[in-house]
Design an enzyme around this catalytic site. Structure first.
Site, PDB file in Angstrom:
ATOM      1  CG  ASN A 154      -1.745   7.705  12.792  1.00 40.45           C
ATOM      2  OD1 ASN A 154      -2.496   8.672  12.816  1.00 40.45           O
ATOM      3  ND2 ASN A 154      -1.859   6.753  11.854  1.00 40.45           N
ATOM      4  CE  LYS A 162      -8.160   5.632  19.074  1.00 41.20           C
ATOM      5  NZ  LYS A 162      -6.736   5.801  18.674  1.00 41.20           N
ATOM      6  NE  ARG A 216      -3.613   0.351   2.310  1.00 40.54           N
ATOM      7  CZ  ARG A 216      -4.230   0.887   3.349  1.00 40.54           C
ATOM      8  NH1 ARG A 216      -4.221   0.279   4.506  1.00 40.54           N
ATOM      9  NH2 ARG A 216      -4.850   2.057   3.231  1.00 40.54           N
ATOM     10  CE1 TYR A 234     -11.254   4.062  17.378  1.00 36.05           C
ATOM     11  CE2 TYR A 234     -12.697   5.734  18.324  1.00 36.05           C
ATOM     12  CZ  TYR A 234     -11.574   5.390  17.582  1.00 36.05           C
ATOM     13  OH  TYR A 234     -10.779   6.369  17.048  1.00 36.05           O
ATOM     14  CB  VAL A 272     -10.614  14.111   9.962  1.00 33.43           C
ATOM     15  CG1 VAL A 272     -10.317  15.303  10.847  1.00 33.43           C
ATOM     16  CG2 VAL A 272      -9.766  12.916  10.392  1.00 33.43           C
TER      17      VAL A 272
END
Length: 237
Positions: free
Chosen positions: A80, A139, A37, A135, A166
């Site tokens: 990230n 976090k 990728r 999730y 985003v």
């Protein structure tokens, strides 16, 4: 010039972050799960190097740490990589950042990607191993890990960053936040010295916000680190 590792750099915010730092002249090591990728367009000239591995697999997380060690001590590591609504989200979102932090030489700066959704996460750490974590839970836990690391090692600072909702592949086309702003805070934190607070900040668009109270609770941080140490068999220190 800084030496920076960015995990999950094949696309989305990770790719934007890595490209922005490389464009500023920094030496960027890009982590990708699938090297095809990243290299399909002949774009490896951007990077100081590439490390590969699936952060959903503990053995491969360990190998990513081994590959990264070949570059020496990083100035900054940006955790990230993340997944949403996946059975792998505990491992990718929380366990991988923990293991990489524990196994790698401590950089000058640690940056962990959080989310505004951490505020509805659970402090029930039994979910870490029960396969029931959301999730939001993952976090919250990685945010608490970031703040737990903030004053843990001399010469290492640590911050958590909410990039906003985003329109990446994860966020979806309907996401309402600014994609261009999504990587700017972590890019800034990675290389700038005039940051206040110097360590232990929870950031959104280069401004600090107040995270979930548990993320700053030293007792919860200690329980989280203990749970991750027990789960992985790897001590943080």
């Amino acid at each position: 010039m800084a030496l920076v590792l960015v995990t999950g750099a094949s696309s989305g915010l990770g790719r934007d972050t890595a490209e922005a730092l490389a464009g500023q002249g920094h030496d960027v090591v890009a982590h990708v799960r699938d090297p095809a990728r990243l290299t399909g367009g002949g774009e490896t000239g951007w990077w100081k190097g590439v490390v590969t591995g699936d952060l959903a697999e503990v053995d491969e997380i360990r190998d990513v740490a081994r590959q990264a060690a070949e570059f020496g001590r990083f100035d900054t590591v940006i955790h990230n990589a993340g997944v949403l609504n996946s059975p792998e989200q505990v491992t990718v979102n929380t366990v991988a950042p923990y293991l990489l932090t524990a196994l790698m030489d401590k950089p000058a700066r640690l940056i962990y990607l959080s989310s505004s959704m951490h505020r509805t996460g659970s402090t029930d750490l039994r979910r870490l191993t029960a396969g029931s974590a959301s999730y939001d839970d993952t976090k919250l836990w990685v945010t608490a890990l970031a703040l737990a690391c903030a004053s843990r090692w001399e010469g290492t600072t640590s911050h958590a960053v909410d990039p906003g909702w985003v329109p990446t592949r994860m966020g979806g086309a309907g996401a309402s936040d600014d994609l261009a702003a999504g990587h700017q805070t972590q890019t800034w934190l990675a290389t700038h010295h005039d940051v206040t607070p110097h360590t232990g900040g929870y950031w959104y668009h280069r401004r600090t916000q107040t995270p979930h109270s548990a993320a700053r609770d030293e007792a919860f941080q200690a329980r989280l680190v203990q749970a991750l140490e027990h789960h992985t068999g790897v001590p943080l220190d």
